[in-house]
Scaffold this motif. Structure first.
Motif, short mmCIF file in Angstrom:
data_model
loop_
_atom_site.label_atom_id
_atom_site.label_comp_id
_atom_site.label_asym_id
_atom_site.label_seq_id
_atom_site.Cartn_x
_atom_site.Cartn_y
_atom_site.Cartn_z
N PRO A 212 0.81 -1.23 0.00
CA PRO A 212 0.00 0.00 0.00
C PRO A 212 0.84 1.28 0.00
CG PRO A 212 -0.90 -1.60 1.53
CD PRO A 212 0.39 -2.16 1.07
N ALA A 213 1.94 1.29 0.77
CA ALA A 213 2.77 2.50 0.82
C ALA A 213 3.37 2.80 -0.55
CB ALA A 213 3.88 2.32 1.86
N MET A 214 3.79 1.78 -1.29
CA MET A 214 4.34 2.00 -2.63
C MET A 214 3.28 2.50 -3.58
SD MET A 214 6.44 -0.67 -5.11
CE MET A 214 7.65 -1.02 -3.85
N CYS A 215 2.06 1.96 -3.47
CA CYS A 215 0.97 2.44 -4.33
C CYS A 215 0.67 3.91 -4.07
CB CYS A 215 -0.28 1.59 -4.09
SG CYS A 215 -0.15 -0.10 -4.67
N THR A 216 0.69 4.32 -2.82
CA THR A 216 0.42 5.72 -2.48
C THR A 216 1.48 6.63 -3.09
OG1 THR A 216 -0.65 5.06 -0.42
CG2 THR A 216 0.11 7.33 -0.57
N THR A 217 2.75 6.23 -2.98
CA THR A 217 3.83 7.04 -3.55
C THR A 217 3.72 7.13 -5.06
OG1 THR A 217 5.28 6.35 -1.74
CG2 THR A 217 6.34 7.28 -3.69
N LEU A 218 3.39 6.04 -5.72
CA LEU A 218 3.26 6.05 -7.18
C LEU A 218 2.11 6.95 -7.62
CD1 LEU A 218 3.90 2.25 -7.89
CD2 LEU A 218 5.30 4.15 -8.72
N ARG A 219 1.01 6.91 -6.91
CA ARG A 219 -0.12 7.77 -7.29
C ARG A 219 0.24 9.25 -7.13
NH1 ARG A 219 -3.40 3.46 -5.08
NH2 ARG A 219 -3.20 4.37 -2.98
N ARG A 220 1.02 9.56 -6.11
CA ARG A 220 1.46 10.95 -5.95
C ARG A 220 2.37 11.39 -7.08
NH1 ARG A 220 2.90 10.66 0.55
NH2 ARG A 220 0.73 10.73 1.30
N LEU A 221 3.09 10.44 -7.67
CA LEU A 221 3.95 10.76 -8.82
C LEU A 221 3.20 10.75 -10.14
CD1 LEU A 221 7.10 8.63 -7.81
CD2 LEU A 221 6.81 11.10 -7.61
N GLY A 222 1.90 10.51 -10.09
CA GLY A 222 1.10 10.51 -11.31
C GLY A 222 0.98 9.16 -11.97
N VAL A 223 1.52 8.11 -11.37
CA VAL A 223 1.42 6.75 -11.92
C VAL A 223 0.21 6.10 -11.28
CG1 VAL A 223 2.60 4.55 -12.29
CG2 VAL A 223 3.92 6.68 -12.20
N LYS A 224 -0.94 6.24 -11.90
CA LYS A 224 -2.18 5.74 -11.33
C LYS A 224 -2.64 4.43 -11.97
CE LYS A 224 -3.78 10.39 -10.12
NZ LYS A 224 -4.86 11.39 -10.27
N ARG A 225 -2.25 4.22 -13.23
CA ARG A 225 -2.64 3.01 -13.96
C ARG A 225 -1.40 2.22 -14.34
NH1 ARG A 225 -8.18 2.36 -13.39
NH2 ARG A 225 -9.04 4.45 -13.18
N VAL A 226 -1.61 0.94 -14.61
CA VAL A 226 -0.48 0.11 -15.04
C VAL A 226 0.09 0.65 -16.35
CG1 VAL A 226 0.24 -2.22 -15.68
CG2 VAL A 226 -1.43 -1.90 -13.85
N ALA A 227 -0.76 1.22 -17.20
CA ALA A 227 -0.28 1.79 -18.46
C ALA A 227 0.72 2.91 -18.21
CB ALA A 227 -1.47 2.31 -19.27
N ASP A 228 0.52 3.70 -17.15
CA ASP A 228 1.47 4.77 -16.85
C ASP A 228 2.85 4.21 -16.53
OD1 ASP A 228 -0.67 6.51 -17.09
OD2 ASP A 228 -1.16 6.41 -14.96
N LEU A 229 2.89 3.06 -15.91
CA LEU A 229 4.18 2.43 -15.60
C LEU A 229 4.80 1.83 -16.85
CD1 LEU A 229 6.23 1.50 -13.46
CD2 LEU A 229 4.82 -0.53 -13.10
N MET A 230 3.99 1.23 -17.72
CA MET A 230 4.54 0.56 -18.90
C MET A 230 5.07 1.55 -19.94
SD MET A 230 2.11 -2.79 -19.57
CE MET A 230 0.59 -1.87 -19.82
N ARG A 231 4.48 2.76 -20.02
CA ARG A 231 4.88 3.69 -21.08
C ARG A 231 6.08 4.56 -20.69
NH1 ARG A 231 -0.05 6.69 -19.63
NH2 ARG A 231 -1.10 5.54 -21.28
N ASN A 232 6.48 4.55 -19.42
CA ASN A 232 7.58 5.38 -18.97
C ASN A 232 8.88 4.58 -18.92
OD1 ASN A 232 6.59 8.17 -18.16
ND2 ASN A 232 5.12 6.88 -17.06
N PRO A 233 10.05 5.25 -18.96
CA PRO A 233 11.33 4.54 -18.87
C PRO A 233 11.43 3.78 -17.54
CG PRO A 233 11.66 6.80 -19.63
CD PRO A 233 10.23 6.70 -19.22
N ARG A 234 12.09 2.65 -17.60
CA ARG A 234 12.15 1.77 -16.44
C ARG A 234 13.24 2.18 -15.44
NH1 ARG A 234 10.00 -3.58 -17.47
NH2 ARG A 234 11.65 -4.45 -16.15
#
Length: 536
Positions: A212-234
């Motif tokens: 849950p803590a990692m999900c909260t941090t990712l949402r604050r960075l604008g990564v709300k969907r799995v697509a947001d993670l897949m389209r950005n540099p790793r």
């Protein structure tokens, strides 16, 4: 690619608790829970008791898992609270996983830090048995709905993708969502092989099973969907969050392996029969067991082995399962013999095996096999040693099913001159022991007593043979004597006295095996007598 089914039971601890309550007769219920009112299960945590599970009525009042019990009582007046029982939740889920082996032997309960609330089924190569993937999911959902278990099901090529779609696909936006239309499978819940990326893209980032803590941090960075993670540099994600984030994504996409751990090892040989009508009688179950063994026999014969241990699993209509272990004294492929043993095993387990409304599926697995030498049928004739051995094996099998596996034993030879040490009882089964040639030509009794029993003996001289003896309260006058046979103590064991054995026949024709303990004048001045065995 593998095909994995994810079964999610929303609010599993609540469902399990309410079903356990429903099984208690109304007159015996103490302070029952009303499921229509707010209800939570609590567990001890930091700062006091906290919510471990909440029902739909409680969730509507914004009660959430992890909240303190004090806050929950402030939000909901008259809140129903009961202690959580994670062990009972896990045990019930394991029983459900055993039931699900009717579809595939590879079934694993889903259990992580947040508790157990689902199953994984590896149905690779098994979907055609129920008309394809949609047919298997529909059958599974229908049976779960009949059991009163709200469930969401999804099928994909990886456990991660199947879990994500089951929890967040079809409009479910959070892990606390209830199952919409339990038992109904919509096409979007089946992910075609190779389409995992397309199915995961629109789902929330929590669908990757992240903390849950990692999900909260990712949402604050604008990564709300799995697509947001897949389209950005790793690289930036790996630097900020380490390997866990990208590993979860790669497992869900199938780039990294994610094997599931099934409940037990898959049997090497097994057969299953789904019945058109439920059955409940012993004879009917034995008949199906005979048919299943008939299906297994060609597989066993192909590999030159026979079943030494069988597991007969009975699947009841209401979801209950019973497994009966059938042990055999020697490996076999005989369906009729297995059917007889199954009937005897059912008789022995009659108090624990309840057919209820009947068994709808029966499975037979050979859990242990051994090589079986191929013998010519001409050798198996009446009076032949091989036929006698087969009859002996079947007798041992029948006795073991009735009396228990440890109740039937056979004697094995041991290197010792002392009679009570020369044999040892072991569980019956397998090849007969190779008995060595007798060390002496002296007679040995048919029955050796478990312990030598004292006797009062009258002899003409202290070192002479007995003339009269009293044993178990009965006097015997000796008519004939053979002996003595001297057996000394084995010095490498505990020290003992020398024995002089006599075969004694009384006037009624009964023969006894008596011995005098201790050499008169050298080991003792008062030798003692014992009865050690009886002749036929």
């Amino acid at each position: 690619m593998p095909r994995i089914v994810s079964v999610w039971f929303p609010r599993w601890p609540i469902t399990r608790f309410l079903q356990a309550q429903a099984r208690v007769p109304p007159r015996d219920r103490r302070d029952p829970v009303d499921p229509a009112l707010p209800f939570i299960l609590s567990v001890e945590g930091s700062g006091g008791p906290r919510i471990a599970a909440v029902n739909a009525a409680g969730a509507a009042l914004r009660l959430a898992v992890g909240d303190t019990l004090a806050d929950a009582r402030a939000k909901a007046g008259g809140l129903q609270v009961r202690p959580a029982d994670p062990a009972a939740d896990d045990a019930a889920l394991n029983r459900l996983a055993r039931w699900a082996t009717r579809y595939t032997p590879s079934v694993a309960p889903w259990n992580e830090e947040n508790g157990a609330d689902g199953l994984f089924l590896d149905v690779t190569g098994a979907t055609h048995l129920l008309g394809g993937e949609a047919g298997l999911l529909a059958d599974l959902a229908r049976r779960l709905a009949r059991f009163g278990l709200p469930a969401r099901l999804a099928l994909a090529g990886t456990p991660g993708a199947a879990w994500a779609v089951a929890h967040y696909g079809g409009g479910a936006e959070g892990a606390g969502a209830d199952a919409a239309s339990p038992g109904v499978i919509v096409p979007s819940m089946i992910v075609p092989s190779g389409a995992e990326a397309r199915a995961l893209a629109p789902l929330p980032i929590a669908a990757l099973r992240l903390p849950p803590a990692m999900c909260t941090t990712l949402r604050r960075l604008g990564v709300k969907r799995v697509a947001d993670l897949m389209r950005n540099p790793r690289a930036p994600f790996a630097t900020r969050f380490g390997k866990e984030l990208l590993a979860r994504l790669d497992r869900a996409l199938g780039y990294l392996p994610e094997p599931i751990s099934p409940l037990g090892p898959e049997p090497a040989y097994g057969a299953c029969r789904q019945l058109l009508e439920p059955i409940g009688t012993k004879d009917a179950v034995a008949t199906v067991a005979e048919d299943l063994m008939g299906d297994l026999a060609p597989q066993l014969a192909r590999d030159g082995v026979g079943a030494r241990m069988l597991a007969l699993t009975l699947y009841r209509v209401d979801g209950g399962t019973f497994t009966l272990d059938i042990g055999l004294a020697a490996a076999t492929r005989d369906p009729r013999h297995v059917a007889r043993l199954a009937a005897l095993r059912l008789d022995a387990a009659a108090e624990t095996v309840d057919a209820g409304f009947g068994f709808e599926t029966i499975r037979l697995d050979a859990t242990a096999v051994e090589p079986v030498p191929e013998l010519s049928r001409a050798l198996v004739a009446t009076g032949d040693r091989t036929a006698m051995r087969e009859r002996h094996t079947r007798l041992v099998d029948a006795l073991r099913q009735r009396l228990g596996p440890g109740s039937v034993r056979r004697l094995w030879p041991v290197e010792s001159f002392v009679p009570e040490r020369a044999v040892r009882a072991r569980p019956a089964g397998g090849e007969a022991p190779a008995w060595p040639r007798p060390r002496t030509d002296r007679a040995r009794p048919l029955l050796l007593l478990p312990r030598a029993e004292p006797a009062e003996v009258l002899a003409l001289v202290p070192e002479g043979p007995p003339r009269r003896f009293r044993w178990r309260g009965v006097s015997h006058r000796v008519a004939g004597v053979q002996g003595p046979e001297r057996i000394a103590a084995e010095w490498w064991h505990a020290p003992g006295a020398t024995r002089d054995y006599y075969v004694v026949e009384d006037e009624a024709g009964r023969r006894f095996w008596l011995y005098r303990e201790g050499l008169y004048g050298r080991e003792t001045d008062a030798p003692r007598w014992f009865v050690h065995g009886l002749f036929g």
